[in-house]
Scaffold this motif. Structure first.
Motif, PDB file in Angstrom:
ATOM      1  N   ILE A  18      -9.081  51.771 115.266  1.00  0.00           N
ATOM      2  CA  ILE A  18      -9.805  52.132 116.487  1.00  0.00           C
ATOM      3  C   ILE A  18      -8.776  52.077 117.605  1.00  0.00           C
ATOM      4  O   ILE A  18      -8.079  51.075 117.765  1.00  0.00           O
ATOM      5  N   LYS A  43     -10.734  55.657 113.161  1.00  0.00           N
ATOM      6  CA  LYS A  43     -12.148  55.303 113.070  1.00  0.00           C
ATOM      7  C   LYS A  43     -12.880  55.659 114.361  1.00  0.00           C
ATOM      8  O   LYS A  43     -14.038  56.047 114.331  1.00  0.00           O
ATOM      9  N   GLY A  44     -12.192  55.514 115.491  1.00  0.00           N
ATOM     10  CA  GLY A  44     -12.837  55.832 116.756  1.00  0.00           C
ATOM     11  C   GLY A  44     -11.923  55.597 117.934  1.00  0.00           C
ATOM     12  O   GLY A  44     -10.797  55.121 117.794  1.00  0.00           O
ATOM     13  N   GLU A  46     -12.084  53.939 121.905  1.00  0.00           N
ATOM     14  CA  GLU A  46     -12.839  53.176 122.896  1.00  0.00           C
ATOM     15  C   GLU A  46     -12.129  53.301 124.230  1.00  0.00           C
ATOM     16  O   GLU A  46     -10.928  53.069 124.327  1.00  0.00           O
TER      17      GLU A  46
END
Length: 105
Positions: A18, A43-44, A46
C-alpha cells in the motif's frame, strides 16, 4: 525506480504494498501519477495531508501516555503526559511547519 521498489517488496514480502502520499507536498502530483501508473502492482493508495498526519500523531501520542511510562522528546520539548502535549502542541506543529517550508524552498 518505483517499479523496482514495488517489485522488491512483492518478491521479498510476498504482498502487494500500500503506497502513501501527502497532498500538501509540492511533489504530490508526481507521486500520484507514479502510484496510479502502478495500480495493478500495488494493493492500494492512501492519500494523506499534513492536518491528518498531525491528528494521527496527536492521537498516537495520547494513547502512549495511558500506560504512564512513556516520555517523548519532540522538537526539543519533554512530553510526559497529555497535559504537556497540549501545552506544547501548537509550538511543535509550528516548528514542523517552519522546517517543512525551509525544505521546500
Amino acid at each position: 525506480m518505483i517499479e523496482e521498489i514495488i517489485s522488491f517488496i512483492r518478491i521479498e514480502e510476498g504482498v502487494k504494498p500500500i503506497l502513501y502520499f501527502n497532498l500538501d507536498y509540492k511533489d504530490s502530483k508526481l507521486w500520484e501519477s507514479l502510484m496510479y501508473n502502478q495500480i495493478r502492482e500495488i494493493k492500494g493508495v492512501e492519500i494523506t495531508s499534513i492536518d491528518e498526519g498531525n491528528r494521527m500523531f496527536y492521537k498516537n501520542l495520547t494513547e502512549s501516555f495511558k500506560s504512564g511510562k512513556g516520555v517523548h522528546y519532540i522538537s526539543g520539548y519533554k512530553i510526559k503526559n497529555k497535559r504537556d502535549l497540549d501545552k506544547y502542541w501548537d509550538k511543535i506543529k509550528e516548528k514542523d511547519e517552519r522546517k517543512r517550508n525551509k525544505k521546500n524552498k
